[in-house]
Design a protein around this motif. Structure first.
Motif, mmCIF file in Angstrom:
data_model
loop_
_atom_site.group_PDB
_atom_site.id
_atom_site.type_symbol
_atom_site.label_atom_id
_atom_site.label_comp_id
_atom_site.label_asym_id
_atom_site.label_seq_id
_atom_site.Cartn_x
_atom_site.Cartn_y
_atom_site.Cartn_z
ATOM 1 N N ALA A 185 0.835 -1.204 0.000
ATOM 2 C CA ALA A 185 0.000 0.000 0.000
ATOM 3 C C ALA A 185 0.870 1.254 0.000
ATOM 4 O O ALA A 185 0.594 2.224 -0.729
ATOM 5 C CB ALA A 185 -0.921 -0.005 1.221
ATOM 6 N N TYR A 186 1.924 1.237 0.796
ATOM 7 C CA TYR A 186 2.838 2.379 0.877
ATOM 8 C C TYR A 186 3.577 2.558 -0.452
ATOM 9 O O TYR A 186 3.648 3.658 -1.006
ATOM 10 C CB TYR A 186 3.807 2.142 2.035
ATOM 11 C CG TYR A 186 4.764 3.273 2.342
ATOM 12 C CD1 TYR A 186 4.577 4.550 1.857
ATOM 13 C CD2 TYR A 186 5.868 3.038 3.169
ATOM 14 C CE1 TYR A 186 5.461 5.580 2.169
ATOM 15 C CE2 TYR A 186 6.757 4.045 3.480
ATOM 16 C CZ TYR A 186 6.549 5.313 2.974
ATOM 17 O OH TYR A 186 7.430 6.320 3.280
ATOM 18 N N MET A 187 4.109 1.462 -0.972
ATOM 19 C CA MET A 187 4.840 1.500 -2.242
ATOM 20 C C MET A 187 3.951 1.999 -3.375
ATOM 21 O O MET A 187 4.331 2.874 -4.160
ATOM 22 C CB MET A 187 5.378 0.109 -2.576
ATOM 23 C CG MET A 187 6.144 0.020 -3.885
ATOM 24 S SD MET A 187 6.661 -1.682 -4.280
ATOM 25 C CE MET A 187 5.128 -2.327 -4.993
ATOM 26 N N LYS A 188 2.735 1.441 -3.455
ATOM 27 C CA LYS A 188 1.833 1.807 -4.539
ATOM 28 C C LYS A 188 1.437 3.278 -4.459
ATOM 29 O O LYS A 188 1.323 3.969 -5.487
ATOM 30 C CB LYS A 188 0.570 0.946 -4.472
ATOM 31 C CG LYS A 188 -0.330 1.064 -5.690
ATOM 32 C CD LYS A 188 0.309 0.392 -6.894
ATOM 33 C CE LYS A 188 -0.675 0.241 -8.067
ATOM 34 N NZ LYS A 188 -1.103 1.476 -8.687
ATOM 35 N N GLY A 189 1.243 3.775 -3.240
ATOM 36 C CA GLY A 189 0.918 5.191 -3.089
ATOM 37 C C GLY A 189 2.022 6.080 -3.619
ATOM 38 O O GLY A 189 1.771 7.057 -4.336
ATOM 39 N N MET A 190 3.268 5.764 -3.286
ATOM 40 C CA MET A 190 4.393 6.559 -3.791
ATOM 41 C C MET A 190 4.513 6.442 -5.303
ATOM 42 O O MET A 190 4.739 7.437 -6.004
ATOM 43 C CB MET A 190 5.691 6.123 -3.101
ATOM 44 C CG MET A 190 5.788 6.558 -1.654
ATOM 45 S SD MET A 190 7.421 6.267 -0.898
ATOM 46 C CE MET A 190 7.366 4.502 -0.638
ATOM 47 N N GLN A 191 4.367 5.229 -5.811
ATOM 48 C CA GLN A 191 4.488 5.030 -7.253
ATOM 49 C C GLN A 191 3.399 5.788 -8.013
ATOM 50 O O GLN A 191 3.681 6.441 -9.022
ATOM 51 C CB GLN A 191 4.413 3.543 -7.584
ATOM 52 C CG GLN A 191 5.647 2.754 -7.161
ATOM 53 C CD GLN A 191 5.498 1.263 -7.411
ATOM 54 O OE1 GLN A 191 4.387 0.738 -7.440
ATOM 55 N NE2 GLN A 191 6.610 0.582 -7.593
ATOM 56 N N ASP A 192 2.173 5.717 -7.523
ATOM 57 C CA ASP A 192 1.086 6.425 -8.189
ATOM 58 C C ASP A 192 1.265 7.930 -8.098
ATOM 59 O O ASP A 192 0.695 8.674 -8.909
ATOM 60 C CB ASP A 192 -0.259 6.023 -7.592
ATOM 61 C CG ASP A 192 -0.667 4.607 -8.002
ATOM 62 O OD1 ASP A 192 0.044 4.000 -8.830
ATOM 63 O OD2 ASP A 192 -1.686 4.101 -7.474
ATOM 64 N N GLY A 193 2.051 8.360 -7.121
ATOM 65 C CA GLY A 193 2.372 9.781 -6.998
ATOM 66 C C GLY A 193 3.570 10.193 -7.825
ATOM 67 O O GLY A 193 4.001 11.352 -7.767
ATOM 68 N N GLY A 194 4.114 9.255 -8.603
ATOM 69 C CA GLY A 194 5.214 9.580 -9.503
ATOM 70 C C GLY A 194 6.590 9.488 -8.887
ATOM 71 O O GLY A 194 7.569 9.981 -9.453
ATOM 72 N N LEU A 195 6.689 8.837 -7.728
ATOM 73 C CA LEU A 195 7.978 8.706 -7.042
ATOM 74 C C LEU A 195 8.475 7.273 -7.177
ATOM 75 O O LEU A 195 7.701 6.327 -7.023
ATOM 76 C CB LEU A 195 7.793 9.052 -5.563
ATOM 77 C CG LEU A 195 9.041 9.195 -4.692
ATOM 78 C CD1 LEU A 195 9.830 10.445 -5.077
ATOM 79 C CD2 LEU A 195 8.652 9.265 -3.209
ATOM 80 N N ALA A 196 9.758 7.113 -7.477
ATOM 81 C CA ALA A 196 10.341 5.775 -7.530
ATOM 82 C C ALA A 196 10.575 5.273 -6.112
ATOM 83 O O ALA A 196 10.933 6.031 -5.218
ATOM 84 C CB ALA A 196 11.644 5.793 -8.310
#
Length: 970
Positions: A185-196
């Motif tokens: 959930a944490y990873m996906k949130g960052m990824q969807d926000g455009g952060l690697a």
């Protein structure tokens, strides 16, 4: 359909073409790079963003000389980092990949300048994965705002070793599935926000008791164990599209048993296990190469070379860039390091830069308003919600929630603190208590001294502050603290809250009530205090095992008892920026002398979101209005004393709204009011007169109004004992005259019975008060206090406040020049109520906005509050529904006027369901079920004269109310 098909074909072809063009550009770029430029791209170097000229100069020289692929920023400030990023990017021939180790957001590196979100162990205690996803999105937004592309998070280590000195609070817990799901959930949130993102620390750093920053930890588990626990979350998240993986500095003998061979330098770990066996194709980062877990055994740049040859793509924070670069260059020249191997990682690095849209150049960072942008209120509210969900109750032997607080003796102790804590401050909002702070270095004598003062307490609420994450330090809890709590629990009820590691709970298995709050953050302290009094649900679960009693997954679910809590406005969908208009309006009100001061209270969704005081008690500006300033609330008495008492009597079968006056006043059955129905009377459709100026007949002269000596004396006697103002006592038998005048008065409309015309009447509530007294043998002040004010824990609500409160805390009502000829201060402003000894059904109540808000919340909860039912739901519904003959009145309650030809009595934005009342002295109290909203405004606009109509003429009450409605976010 064919058009849609063609569109899909075009989009697919376009995406493929773009990808091909990007790859072609990357291939061309690689072909034209020198070997030095290629090797430089493999390094991500350390940088700081504080004002260190030497460090900045070094970075500039390294960028110019080695052309590194990226920078990993550490301490400094967001503003300075953005400024330096612009400078460093401008110097770089190939844009830099900017990274940060921000597991709990920017606050991990910028403690004073940015928001620190909850640690991952705290996240492990909560069930709402959506909040974790939202946290990831928000962290991505903040990091991208200052030019960051990669965050080295989440930590997916399974922390199953209580002695782990380096991971502990950085882990999501000891359950591999819990770790994997929350990390995703944490990873996906960052990824969807455009952060690697970057998973760490592969292959699993959770079961160690050595910190790899200082030495090389050794893990001796067999491969089967590693597969089932340590590697499990990595496998799950790799399949779900992890951008990067960081390899730790560990000695894992089941995979590579070579002596002093860190996993970060192991081909068996990186190439064989991570890339081949787990099919991972993304970026592989080493952990920081300047850590002792590596440097203790590898010198002169050889570690950088070994890590790269083992399969790493990016060498993170090398111990010495000069040595590392030269070592790789030397190995290339010797033929040990091939250009093909370099190009393999280089291509992945450049592809990552292309994916993040920086390969063609990183856009300059806008340096304006960075602090405001990254510390947005929405981020703080998100943090608040996470803490609410994480709070964990691990033991509760019938202690919480604290339902009955009236007449209970409380003490609050902050252990490990040398001053009052946020925890203690919030508890003050609920109960009066004795507060103590005991520093960690306190001696035994200080504990004994305080212990003797606690003997008579019913509850002692203890919060342990200044805890440690380390088991080796007993989590920061001293032996004296443990002994003190243990002894205290034998004498009284102890509510213990731990603002730190959940592992520490094993010290307190014998305490009746234990809460784990995980962190000492001020926000968490506030939330923990609210939870103790039942203002919010407690839903957290232990993310680790502390003992046989307190195991992973253990947690007692404790629902809210609907007591008012506290929260930022945005927590309940109110835009705090819009509320700024309220102070501006209050300044205008005071400057034009519409009222010398006021209190404003706003609650939504059972949360107090605004509680402010303005101005002074008088225009002399000697006493500022505070939250405990008590106001005469005038006709609000009608609903919060008389009506609620009648509702309570209705529920108990002692009163019926459909009965008539003759049913309760048989001795008055000859009056012209005998057939008036109470429901009609309380809804102001019975035709009763509005009021009678009883006091006028007691004056010596109308031209020069002076209280007649026939009716008043300056000191109390048996015959003159009704105190209408300081040193002014009315003749005792005059109350009989008042009642005769009420019952003999002619109605304004002779056809008063079920009259469809709205005629507001104070007399209706004189009669209701007398009815309550006949049915209960108690005056309304006693009955309301017994049934409502005391059980609700109200301290400043009641009649005749001078009996219970200092005069300095009461706002004066008027400089009376027509009746009492003096300042009315602490005595009811209404003349008729004063002549009845300060107690009547239509006026006489004094209170604060917060305590009025509490009663209104009980009504908004349909008669329930703090774990107690005060009024039946059906009764609340009955009284807060419009009378069939009225367009604005419920039974006792005022409601929004629905007749467009009549003037509005509240904001036009209020819903048709809103109910409450106005008060002559400048007060308002309304609840709106449609928006779950409460608004209270108290003022003394009648001071110095009730003839001052600026307050009502300029509509300050509805204007404030409108600001609130406009602040509601869609």
């Amino acid at each position: 359909m064919m058009k849609n098909f063609l569109l899909i074909i075009c989009l697919t072809f376009g995406s493929t073409l773009l990808a091909q063009n990007s790859m072609a550009k990357i291939d061309s770029l690689i072909d034209n790079m020198t070997i030095d430029e290629k090797i430089g791209q493999l390094f991500m170097i350390r940088a700081f963003s504080h004002n260190d000229a030497k460090n900045i100069s070094l970075l500039k020289s390294q960028i110019k000389k080695y052309n590194p692929g990226g920078i990993c920023f550490f301490q400094g400030s967001p503003q300075k980092q953005a400024e330096l990023t612009n400078i460093y990017q401008d110097m770089s021939s190939i844009p830099l990949l900017i990274s940060i180790d921000g597991e709990w957001g920017l606050g991990m590196r910028f403690k004073q300048d940015a928001i620190s979100f909850p640690k991952q162990l705290t996240l492990g205690a909560m069930d709402d994965h959506n909040l974790i996803y939202d946290m990831g999105r928000e962290i991505a937004r903040q990091m991208k705002r200052i030019g960051i592309h990669v965050n080295f998070a989440p930590v997916v280590d399974v922390n199953n070793n209580a002695s782990n000195p380096v991971i502990n609070i950085r882990s999501l817990g000891e359950d591999k599935d819990n770790v994997a799901s929350k990390a995703y959930a944490y990873m996906k949130g960052m990824q969807d926000g455009g952060l690697a993102t970057c998973l760490k620390h592969f292959p699993g750093h959770g079961d160690t008791d050595v910190d790899s920053h200082y030495d090389l930890p050794i893990i001796n588990h067999n491969r089967s164990r590693l597969d089932s626990i340590e590697l499990s979350p990595f496998k799950t998240l790799i399949k779900k599209g992890a951008d990067g993986v960081m390899v730790a500095h560990l000695q894992v003998n089941a995979i590579d048993d070579r002596e002093n061979r860190p996993t970060s330098l192991s081909k068996y770990v990186i190439e064989d296990l991570l890339q081949k066996e787990l099919s991972y194709e993304g970026i592989i980062y080493t952990d920081a190469m300047d850590m002792r877990g590596v440097t203790k055994h590898y010198k002169d740049g050889s570690a950088d070379y070994e890590a790269f040859m083992a399969g790493a793509d990016i060498i993170l924070v090398t111990a010495d860039l000069d040595k590392g670069f030269k070592y790789l260059k030397k190995k290339f020249e010797e033929g040990a390091l091939t250009e093909t191997r370099i190009n393999r990682s280089l291509k992945k690095i450049l592809q990552e830069k292309a994916r993040l849209n920086i390969l063609n150049g990183a856009a300059p960072i806008d340096l304006k308003s960075i602090d405001q942008d990254i510390n947005h209120i929405r981020a703080k509210v998100l943090k608040y919600k996470i803490y609410e969900n994480a709070l964990t109750l691990v033991k509760n032997e019938n202690v919480l929630p604290l339902r009955v607080i009236k007449d209970q003796r409380f003490a609050v102790i902050s252990l490990g603190a040398d001053k009052e804590t946020e925890f203690q401050k919030r508890i003050k909002s609920y109960v009066p208590a004795t507060h103590y702070s005991i520093p960690k270095k306190a001696k035994s004598a200080e504990y004994k001294n305080i212990s003797t003062k606690l003997k008579d307490k019913d509850y002692v609420i203890v919060g342990i502050q200044d805890m440690s994450r380390y088991g080796s330090k007993q989590y920061g809890i001293t032996e004296l603290q443990k002994q003190f709590i243990s002894e205290l629990s034998k004498k009284t009820k102890v509510v213990l809250t731990l603002f730190g590691s959940p592992y520490s709970t094993h010290y307190f298995e014998n305490i009746d009530c234990v809460i784990v709050a995980y962190e000492e953050d001020k926000m968490m302290q506030d939330i923990a205090a609210q939870a103790i009094f039942g203002a919010l649900d407690i839903t957290g679960k232990m993310p680790v095992t502390a003992s046989d009693q307190f195991k992973n997954g253990h947690g007692i679910i404790l629902p809210s008892i609907q007591r008012l809590g506290y929260a930022p406005p945005e927590r309940v969908g109110i835009n705090s920026d819009s509320l700024i208009q309220i102070p501006e309006l209050m300044r205008k009100m005071i400057s034009e002398k519409a009222s010398p001061g006021a209190q404003i209270f706003i609650a939504k969704d059972n949360k107090i979101v605004y509680q402010e005081s303005f101005g002074y008690q008088t225009y002399a500006k000697k006493k500022a209005v505070k939250s405990n300033t008590i106001y005469d609330v005038a006709s609000i008495t009608k609903i919060l004393a008389s009506t609620v008492s009648a509702m309570h009597l209705y529920d108990s079968g002692k009163f019926d709204f459909d009965h008539t006056i003759k049913d309760y006043f048989s001795d008055e059955d000859t009056t012209n009011k005998r057939d008036i129905v109470y429901m009609d009377m309380m809804s102001h459709v019975s035709g009763l007169l509005g009021w009678i100026p009883f006091y006028e007949k007691t004056l010596a002269s109308k031209k020069k109004p002076i209280p007649s000596e026939r009716y008043y004396k300056q000191s109390s006697t048996d015959s003159f004992n009704i105190e209408v103002n300081q040193n002014l006592f009315l003749r005792s038998d005059y109350q009989d005259t008042i009642w005769r005048e009420i019952f003999s008065s002619r109605p304004r409309n002779p056809e008063y019975f079920r009259d469809s015309k709205y005629l507001y009447s104070d007399l209706a509530f004189y009669i209701l008060n007398w009815t309550i007294e006949r049915r209960t043998m108690k005056q309304v002040d006693e009955y309301a206090k017994e049934k409502f004010y005391d059980p609700l824990g109200l301290q400043r609500t009641g009649f005749n406040p001078l009996y219970n409160s200092p005069k300095s805390q009461i706002a004066p009502s008027e400089r009376d020049q027509y009746f009492r000829m003096g300042i009315v201060h602490g005595f009811v402003h209404d003349m008729g109520a004063a002549m009845l000894g300060g107690v009547s059904g239509h006026a006489g109540l004094f209170s604060t906005s917060t305590e009025i808000g509490t009663i209104m919340q009980m009504l908004l909860n349909r008669g329930y509050y703090g774990g107690k039912r005060y009024i039946n739901e059906e009764t609340v519904d009955l009284c807060t529904t419009r009378h069939p003959y009225s367009t604005r009145r419920g039974v006792g309650f005022d409601m929004k006027e629905l007749d467009s030809e009549k003037s509005l009595n509240m904001s036009e934005l209020a819903s048709e369901k809103a109910f409450g009342h106005l008060g002559f002295t400048g007060c308002a109290a309304f609840a709106d079920p449609e928006h779950n909203l409460i608004y209270v405004m108290l003022s003394n606009r009648t001071y110095p004269s009730m003839k001052n109509n600026k307050f009502s003429r300029n509509n300050y009450r509805p204007k404030v109310q409108s600001i609130i409605y406009r602040s509601l976010m869609n």
